[in-house]
Write a protein that holds these residues in place. Structure first.
Motif, PDB file in Angstrom:
ATOM      1  N   TYR A   1       0.891  -0.676   0.484  1.00 14.72           N
ATOM      2  CA  TYR A   1      -0.382   0.204   0.120  1.00 14.72           C
ATOM      3  C   TYR A   1       0.541   1.331  -0.176  1.00 14.72           C
ATOM      4  N   ASP A   2       0.289   2.623  -0.918  1.00 15.25           N
ATOM      5  CA  ASP A   2       1.102   3.529  -0.783  1.00 15.25           C
ATOM      6  C   ASP A   2       0.814   4.449   1.073  1.00 15.25           C
TER       7      ASP A   2
ATOM      8  N   ALA B   1       1.527   6.888   2.449  1.00 18.38           N
ATOM      9  CA  ALA B   1       1.642   8.297   2.084  1.00 18.38           C
ATOM     10  C   ALA B   1       0.301   9.232   1.679  1.00 18.38           C
ATOM     11  N   ALA B   2       0.261   8.500   0.112  1.00 18.92           N
ATOM     12  CA  ALA B   2      -1.022   8.552  -1.105  1.00 18.92           C
ATOM     13  C   ALA B   2      -2.269   8.946   0.015  1.00 18.92           C
ATOM     14  N   LEU B   3      -2.263   7.841   0.454  1.00 16.48           N
ATOM     15  CA  LEU B   3      -3.485   7.429   1.656  1.00 16.48           C
ATOM     16  C   LEU B   3      -3.472   8.212   3.078  1.00 16.48           C
TER      17      LEU B   3
ATOM     18  N   ASP C   1      -1.973  11.284   2.467  1.00 16.89           N
ATOM     19  CA  ASP C   1      -2.680  12.411   2.108  1.00 16.89           C
ATOM     20  C   ASP C   1      -3.385  12.981   1.476  1.00 16.89           C
ATOM     21  N   HIS C   2      -4.379  11.579   0.835  1.00 22.68           N
ATOM     22  CA  HIS C   2      -6.049  11.881   0.575  1.00 22.68           C
ATOM     23  C   HIS C   2      -6.575  11.854   1.655  1.00 22.68           C
TER      24      HIS C   2
ATOM     25  N   GLU D   1      -6.037  16.162   3.235  1.00 28.56           N
ATOM     26  CA  GLU D   1      -6.723  16.956   1.984  1.00 28.56           C
ATOM     27  C   GLU D   1      -8.700  16.855   2.682  1.00 28.56           C
TER      28      GLU D   1
ATOM     29  N   THR E   1     -12.125   7.012   4.913  1.00 25.54           N
ATOM     30  CA  THR E   1     -10.826   6.401   4.703  1.00 25.54           C
ATOM     31  C   THR E   1     -10.071   5.621   5.992  1.00 25.54           C
TER      32      THR E   1
ATOM     33  N   ARG F   1       9.166  13.555   6.463  1.00 21.13           N
ATOM     34  CA  ARG F   1       8.249  12.689   6.615  1.00 21.13           C
ATOM     35  C   ARG F   1       8.849  10.933   6.512  1.00 21.13           C
TER      36      ARG F   1
ATOM     37  N   ASP G   1       5.180  12.267  10.524  1.00 18.21           N
ATOM     38  CA  ASP G   1       4.649  13.550   9.704  1.00 18.21           C
ATOM     39  C   ASP G   1       5.110  14.350  10.845  1.00 18.21           C
TER      40      ASP G   1
ATOM     41  N   ASP H   1      -5.510  -0.825   4.076  1.00 25.70           N
ATOM     42  CA  ASP H   1      -5.225   0.623   3.136  1.00 25.70           C
ATOM     43  C   ASP H   1      -6.259   1.814   4.476  1.00 25.70           C
TER      44      ASP H   1
END
Length: 416
Positions: A240-241, A243-245, A247-248, A251, A265, A310, A319, A358
């Motif tokens: 799994y990414d 960092a992308a999870l 950041d979403h 956001e 999430t 990070r 972070d 995730d």
């Protein structure tokens, strides 16, 4: 996740049941969960559910079916006595053959895939299952193995050279069933095996991972699980990414300010803890209430984060940043009960985000509350070893002065 019971054909012609938990997406690599001496009881089923949350097809075979189908014991004295009786009479070779049949069944499942390819199979075992995981690594052609406080591994070290897959073994430092000399013997046997790791948790006893048990040690259990995932993710996936999870998720919190989408999430029962103020929430309903009424709408208009660093691990991300804002509203989670002062603030922050699969599982957030109170004029720093906005400025610029709060700093100027 969803769960069901499947039936497996044993090599001796018998058949036995296995509890199976599927991840939310319906597919993933397989983890065979090997029972303690109490059978496939509620705890072992919960362990399967836990690994399903992590993205695995988790299967717990009934390894006591050679005595009777569906043996399920608790932890009362009579249960312990019965469990030890089964343990002493267990046909280990037959049991390992049953594990091999479970592995073969898992490999044939349509649901067992990893990263869109044919998935691997790992084993994770506890107590009796801890030794069985070791034996499976040597004899069942698995792709990864993890044993928790396995009793009797030292009696089977002649199999060490047969183990070709990555393996981790976890032991409690207080476990009388695996004393220091036993662990030393195991480490010595695997001294030349780079893919085999032996971990000892000094303040943990036997069964430190069995939640609800008197010996449950949450710190050791969490660390052991992270180390277990490091083995499983590397050998089996899924990858799994994180960092992308994250950041979403951020956001949705800070830009979209959408409570319902933010909650999607996260796992079914997440928690958030802002450590200095002990604000946040545990469980879906409490956390949603917190986000909806006390966090997402309670942030200053000019809130921004200046990133510092990070670090992303196997199941968590750290972070480090500076949080900047004007105190133009009452910030329930950060400065609860304090009316807006109009002061501008810069505060170093650290956020540790933990994941299950995730989804976000929890967030631990740290900052210097004393520095914050100094900056809004609620705490006089005179005579105290605390600073205001200088803490953030120093973090952003390493050349800012050091040791100004240390009266004795000047005394070492002429010393070697």
């Amino acid at each position: 996740m969803t769960a069901d019971t499947i039936t497996i054909d044993a090599p001796d012609g018998s058949r036995f049941d296995a509890y199976r938990a599927l991840p939310e997406c319906g597919h993933g690599p397989a983890v065979i969960v090997l029972q303690e001496i109490f059978g496939v009881n509620r705890h072992i089923r919960e362990v399967c559910d836990f690994y399903a949350e992590e993205g695995y097809v988790a299967i717990a075979p009934d390894l006591f079916h050679q005595f009777d189908a569906g043996i399920e014991l608790g932890y009362e004295p009579a249960d312990f006595e019965q469990a030890f009786g089964y343990f002493q009479r267990l046909d280990v070779d037959r049991t390992v053959a049953d594990i091999g049949a479970t592995v073969a069944t898992a490999r044939a499942m349509d649901a067992v895939v990893a990263d869109d390819q044919a998935g691997g199979v790992g084993v994770v075992g506890f107590c009796l299952g801890g030794k069985l995981a070791y034996l499976a690594a040597a004899r069942c052609d698995v792709d990864a193995a993890v044993g928790y406080y396995g009793v009797g591994i030292d009696d089977a070290l002649d199999l060490a050279d047969k183990i070709r897959c990555p393996m981790a073994l976890h032991f409690g430092g207080l476990d009388k069933f695996s004393p220091p000399e036993t662990i030393k013997e195991i480490r010595t046997a695997f001294a030349g095996h780079n893919d085999v790791q032996v971990f000892v948790y000094d303040n943990a006893d036997h069964a430190f991972n069995r939640w609800g048990n008197d010996h449950y040690n949450p710190g050791a259990a969490r660390l052991a699980h992270t180390r277990t995932l490091a083995v499983l993710r590397s050998a089996l996936g899924p990858h799994y990414d994180l960092a992308a999870l994250a950041d979403h998720h951020f956001e949705l919190e800070f830009a979209a300010r959408d409570v319902d989408e933010t909650m999607k999430t996260m796992v079914a029962e997440p928690y958030v803890n802002h450590v200095p103020t002990m604000t946040g929430g545990t469980g879906y309903e409490n956390l949603k209430r917190f986000y909806k009424h006390h966090f997402i709408p309670k942030n200053p208009a000019d809130l921004q984060m200046k990133p510092i660093s990070r670090t992303v691990g196997v199941d968590r991300m750290v972070d480090e940043f500076v949080l900047c804002f004007t105190h133009d509203c009452e910030i329930d989670w950060l400065l609860p009960g304090i009316e807006p002062t109009g002061k501008y603030v810069e505060i170093p922050f650290v956020v540790i985000v933990a994941f299950r699969g995730d989804k976000l599982y929890n967030e631990h957030i740290y900052w210097d509350q004393a520095s914050l109170l100094v900056q809004i004029g609620k705490l006089d720093p005179a005579g105290l070893p605390i600073a205001g906005i200088e803490t953030a400025r120093k973090l952003l610029d390493k050349d800012q002065p050091s040791n100004d709060l240390m009266p004795n700093w000047a005394t070492s100027a002429d010393k070697d």
